[in-house]
Design a protein around this motif. Structure first.
Motif, PDB file in Angstrom:
ATOM      1  N   GLN A 105      -1.390 -60.064 -33.501  1.00 34.35           N
ATOM      2  CA  GLN A 105      -1.470 -59.322 -34.749  1.00 34.35           C
ATOM      3  C   GLN A 105      -2.660 -58.377 -34.782  1.00 34.35           C
ATOM      4  O   GLN A 105      -2.706 -57.463 -35.614  1.00 34.35           O
ATOM      5  N   PHE A 106      -3.620 -58.573 -33.899  1.00 35.44           N
ATOM      6  CA  PHE A 106      -4.787 -57.695 -33.846  1.00 35.44           C
ATOM      7  C   PHE A 106      -4.566 -56.491 -32.923  1.00 35.44           C
ATOM      8  O   PHE A 106      -5.454 -55.645 -32.812  1.00 35.44           O
ATOM      9  N   VAL A 107      -3.410 -56.433 -32.270  1.00 36.22           N
ATOM     10  CA  VAL A 107      -3.130 -55.343 -31.341  1.00 36.22           C
ATOM     11  C   VAL A 107      -2.438 -54.224 -32.116  1.00 36.22           C
ATOM     12  O   VAL A 107      -1.355 -54.436 -32.674  1.00 36.22           O
ATOM     13  N   PRO A 108      -2.999 -53.028 -32.183  1.00 36.26           N
ATOM     14  CA  PRO A 108      -2.318 -51.927 -32.887  1.00 36.26           C
ATOM     15  C   PRO A 108      -1.089 -51.457 -32.130  1.00 36.26           C
ATOM     16  O   PRO A 108      -0.992 -51.590 -30.901  1.00 36.26           O
ATOM     17  N   GLY A 109      -0.158 -50.903 -32.860  1.00 38.32           N
ATOM     18  CA  GLY A 109       1.081 -50.447 -32.249  1.00 38.32           C
ATOM     19  C   GLY A 109       0.888 -49.321 -31.260  1.00 38.32           C
ATOM     20  O   GLY A 109       1.695 -49.146 -30.338  1.00 38.32           O
ATOM     21  N   ALA A 110      -0.185 -48.532 -31.423  1.00 38.62           N
ATOM     22  CA  ALA A 110      -0.421 -47.408 -30.511  1.00 38.62           C
ATOM     23  C   ALA A 110      -0.667 -47.883 -29.080  1.00 38.62           C
ATOM     24  O   ALA A 110      -0.334 -47.171 -28.124  1.00 38.62           O
ATOM     25  N   LEU A 111      -1.228 -49.081 -28.909  1.00 35.66           N
ATOM     26  CA  LEU A 111      -1.477 -49.591 -27.560  1.00 35.66           C
ATOM     27  C   LEU A 111      -0.188 -49.982 -26.845  1.00 35.66           C
ATOM     28  O   LEU A 111      -0.180 -50.111 -25.617  1.00 35.66           O
ATOM     29  N   LEU A 112       0.887 -50.178 -27.585  1.00 32.26           N
ATOM     30  CA  LEU A 112       2.159 -50.551 -26.973  1.00 32.26           C
ATOM     31  C   LEU A 112       2.979 -49.341 -26.531  1.00 32.26           C
ATOM     32  O   LEU A 112       4.021 -49.515 -25.890  1.00 32.26           O
ATOM     33  N   LEU A 113       2.561 -48.145 -26.874  1.00 33.74           N
ATOM     34  CA  LEU A 113       3.375 -46.966 -26.600  1.00 33.74           C
ATOM     35  C   LEU A 113       3.570 -46.730 -25.101  1.00 33.74           C
ATOM     36  O   LEU A 113       4.692 -46.505 -24.640  1.00 33.74           O
ATOM     37  N   VAL A 114       2.485 -46.774 -24.323  1.00 34.58           N
ATOM     38  CA  VAL A 114       2.578 -46.456 -22.894  1.00 34.58           C
ATOM     39  C   VAL A 114       3.442 -47.468 -22.147  1.00 34.58           C
ATOM     40  O   VAL A 114       4.384 -47.080 -21.439  1.00 34.58           O
ATOM     41  N   PRO A 115       3.185 -48.782 -22.269  1.00 34.22           N
ATOM     42  CA  PRO A 115       4.056 -49.726 -21.540  1.00 34.22           C
ATOM     43  C   PRO A 115       5.504 -49.691 -22.019  1.00 34.22           C
ATOM     44  O   PRO A 115       6.433 -49.763 -21.199  1.00 34.22           O
ATOM     45  N   LEU A 116       5.722 -49.567 -23.320  1.00 34.07           N
ATOM     46  CA  LEU A 116       7.097 -49.506 -23.808  1.00 34.07           C
ATOM     47  C   LEU A 116       7.798 -48.233 -23.347  1.00 34.07           C
ATOM     48  O   LEU A 116       8.988 -48.260 -23.001  1.00 34.07           O
ATOM     49  N   PHE A 117       7.075 -47.135 -23.317  1.00 32.92           N
ATOM     50  CA  PHE A 117       7.691 -45.877 -22.867  1.00 32.92           C
ATOM     51  C   PHE A 117       8.094 -45.975 -21.396  1.00 32.92           C
ATOM     52  O   PHE A 117       9.170 -45.518 -21.010  1.00 32.92           O
ATOM     53  N   GLN A 118       7.252 -46.583 -20.577  1.00 37.43           N
ATOM     54  CA  GLN A 118       7.598 -46.740 -19.166  1.00 37.43           C
ATOM     55  C   GLN A 118       8.804 -47.660 -18.981  1.00 37.43           C
ATOM     56  O   GLN A 118       9.686 -47.398 -18.152  1.00 37.43           O
ATOM     57  N   ILE A 119       8.844 -48.744 -19.765  1.00 35.36           N
ATOM     58  CA  ILE A 119       9.992 -49.661 -19.668  1.00 35.36           C
ATOM     59  C   ILE A 119      11.277 -48.967 -20.091  1.00 35.36           C
ATOM     60  O   ILE A 119      12.312 -49.053 -19.411  1.00 35.36           O
ATOM     61  N   PHE A 120      11.238 -48.261 -21.200  1.00 35.88           N
ATOM     62  CA  PHE A 120      12.438 -47.585 -21.677  1.00 35.88           C
ATOM     63  C   PHE A 120      12.852 -46.440 -20.756  1.00 35.88           C
ATOM     64  O   PHE A 120      14.048 -46.144 -20.629  1.00 35.88           O
ATOM     65  N   ALA A 121      11.894 -45.794 -20.122  1.00 33.92           N
ATOM     66  CA  ALA A 121      12.228 -44.727 -19.180  1.00 33.92           C
ATOM     67  C   ALA A 121      12.964 -45.290 -17.966  1.00 33.92           C
ATOM     68  O   ALA A 121      13.938 -44.692 -17.485  1.00 33.92           O
ATOM     69  N   LYS A 122      12.542 -46.447 -17.466  1.00 29.52           N
ATOM     70  CA  LYS A 122      13.238 -47.064 -16.331  1.00 29.52           C
ATOM     71  C   LYS A 122      14.624 -47.566 -16.730  1.00 29.52           C
ATOM     72  O   LYS A 122      15.544 -47.566 -15.911  1.00 29.52           O
TER      73      LYS A 122
ATOM     74  N   ALA B 200      11.548 -51.814 -29.978  1.00 29.58           N
ATOM     75  CA  ALA B 200      10.105 -51.713 -30.196  1.00 29.58           C
ATOM     76  C   ALA B 200       9.706 -52.286 -31.554  1.00 29.58           C
ATOM     77  O   ALA B 200       8.707 -53.012 -31.663  1.00 29.58           O
ATOM     78  N   GLU B 201      10.471 -51.971 -32.576  1.00 26.34           N
ATOM     79  CA  GLU B 201      10.163 -52.506 -33.907  1.00 26.34           C
ATOM     80  C   GLU B 201      10.327 -54.017 -33.943  1.00 26.34           C
ATOM     81  O   GLU B 201       9.524 -54.726 -34.569  1.00 26.34           O
ATOM     82  N   THR B 202      11.350 -54.539 -33.270  1.00 26.43           N
ATOM     83  CA  THR B 202      11.561 -55.984 -33.237  1.00 26.43           C
ATOM     84  C   THR B 202      10.424 -56.691 -32.528  1.00 26.43           C
ATOM     85  O   THR B 202       9.925 -57.727 -32.997  1.00 26.43           O
ATOM     86  N   VAL B 203       9.986 -56.153 -31.395  1.00 26.69           N
ATOM     87  CA  VAL B 203       8.866 -56.745 -30.663  1.00 26.69           C
ATOM     88  C   VAL B 203       7.607 -56.747 -31.521  1.00 26.69           C
ATOM     89  O   VAL B 203       6.831 -57.709 -31.523  1.00 26.69           O
ATOM     90  N   PHE B 204       7.411 -55.683 -32.271  1.00 27.49           N
ATOM     91  CA  PHE B 204       6.206 -55.575 -33.097  1.00 27.49           C
ATOM     92  C   PHE B 204       6.240 -56.534 -34.289  1.00 27.49           C
ATOM     93  O   PHE B 204       5.193 -56.995 -34.755  1.00 27.49           O
TER      94      PHE B 204
ATOM     95  N   PHE C  55       6.401 -44.543 -38.254  1.00 28.29           N
ATOM     96  CA  PHE C  55       6.466 -43.162 -37.784  1.00 28.29           C
ATOM     97  C   PHE C  55       6.267 -43.035 -36.278  1.00 28.29           C
ATOM     98  O   PHE C  55       6.909 -42.221 -35.616  1.00 28.29           O
ATOM     99  N   LEU C  56       5.409 -43.874 -35.710  1.00 20.13           N
ATOM    100  CA  LEU C  56       4.939 -43.663 -34.348  1.00 20.13           C
ATOM    101  C   LEU C  56       6.031 -43.877 -33.308  1.00 20.13           C
ATOM    102  O   LEU C  56       6.228 -43.039 -32.421  1.00 20.13           O
ATOM    103  N   PHE C  57       6.755 -44.987 -33.383  1.00 18.68           N
ATOM    104  CA  PHE C  57       7.770 -45.280 -32.370  1.00 18.68           C
ATOM    105  C   PHE C  57       8.892 -44.244 -32.389  1.00 18.68           C
ATOM    106  O   PHE C  57       9.375 -43.812 -31.338  1.00 18.68           O
ATOM    107  N   ALA C  58       9.335 -43.849 -33.577  1.00 18.65           N
ATOM    108  CA  ALA C  58      10.400 -42.845 -33.662  1.00 18.65           C
ATOM    109  C   ALA C  58       9.936 -41.504 -33.123  1.00 18.65           C
ATOM    110  O   ALA C  58      10.708 -40.777 -32.475  1.00 18.65           O
ATOM    111  N   LEU C  59       8.695 -41.153 -33.353  1.00 16.81           N
ATOM    112  CA  LEU C  59       8.180 -39.881 -32.853  1.00 16.81           C
ATOM    113  C   LEU C  59       8.095 -39.860 -31.335  1.00 16.81           C
ATOM    114  O   LEU C  59       8.392 -38.837 -30.701  1.00 16.81           O
TER     115      LEU C  59
END
Length: 300
Positions: A138-155, A168-172, A234-238
């Protein structure tokens, strides 16, 4: 020697009655024990004005004609709503936001229900460590998940699909939802499930018939919280959605603002379109929402 006649003629002495306990005198209330009415109404009224004035200002810009400076939205017009709904594709954004919100609600509730039941009813070695990991997440901001999630979704070739935002929203949302549901399940007596087992039910049937109906406030609280967060995020959709026909309402509101100018009427109308579903949801479920969050937080 006392004869029988003397016994009969002897006067009967009544038993002494127990003394009634003396009531303590009521302590006189002091003047400062009771707050004056103005001391209650003045802060509440100030807070109400501070809260409602921005909403009135949004309605004013959304309902009055463009270029008007009147403080009353009259003559009333809906041209800003028509503009954002048709020209700015808010109808498509609204549909995408509903799909993402409902899918996130269902996935979060189902997975959190299974994980919360395991945390509440089973003991295993890494249980404390797993709970600690959930709390620390719960102390991890969503912005830190963008890079690993983007790489996973790209693969997985899921970039620019609504499914990537739902995952992404479910994981968060899962850590907090799982903690709340596990606390709510602990409030259900374990003896109810044992009685169902004695009657011939297996664990799943006992959970479905006995426990699940009692979890309604907790499920409503978790589901509504997941829906509202997915609706407003806003962040994940963007980051994961690039095509305009896949965007959501928060991203659509961002497109109404540019470096040169801001269409205040369209922006206010879009803000009302974004806020109405959330207000309606909370208006219908506020009773179960408060009950669910309080019950899930009592025991843990």
């Amino acid at each position: 020697m006392i004869t029988k006649d003397a016994e009969i003629s002897a006067p009967v002495v009544p038993a002494p009655q127990a003394a009634e306990p003396q009531q303590r005198p009521r302590k006189a209330r002091r003047a400062w024990d009771e707050a004056p009415r103005w001391g209650i109404y003045l802060p509440l009224g100030s807070y109400l004005l501070f809260t409602l004035i921005p909403f009135y200002w949004i309605l004013l810009f959304a309902l009055r004609p463009a270029g008007s400076t009147s403080l009353v939205p009259w003559p009333m017009t809906f041209e800003h709503f028509e503009k954002v709904w048709t020209e700015r594709s808010f109808g498509t954004y609204f549909q995408n936001s509903v799909l993402i919100g409902v899918a996130t609600l269902v996935m979060t509730t189902v997975i959190a229900l299974a994980g919360g039941y395991a945390l509440a009813r089973f003991d295993f070695r890494v249980k404390r460590g797993f709970l600690l990991a959930l709390l620390c997440s719960q102390f991890v901001p969503g912005a830190l998940l963008l890079v690993p999630l983007f790489q996973i979704f790209a693969k997985l070739q899921m970039i620019n699909s609504l499914g990537s935002v739902v995952i992404a929203e479910t994981v968060f949302q899962l850590p907090l939802s799982m903690i709340l549901i596990s606390g709510f399940i602990r409030n259900v007596p374990y003896s109810l499930e044992e009685a169902a087992w004695v009657d011939g039910c297996n664990r799943f049937t006992a959970f479905r018939i006995v426990v699940l109906p009692l979890l309604r406030p907790g499920l409503i609280a978790v589901g509504s919280f997941a829906f509202v967060h997915a609706w407003n995020h806003f962040l994940f959709a963007l980051m994961f959605l690039s095509n305009q026909d896949k965007q959501t309402i928060p991203v659509g509101l961002n497109t109404l603002m540019s470096a040169d100018s801001v269409d205040l009427g369209a922006l206010a109308a879009g803000g009302i379109i974004a806020a109405v579903p959330v207000v309606v949801v909370f208006a219908f479920i506020q009773k179960w929402l408060i009950t669910g969050f309080s019950a899930g937080a009592v025991k843990g």
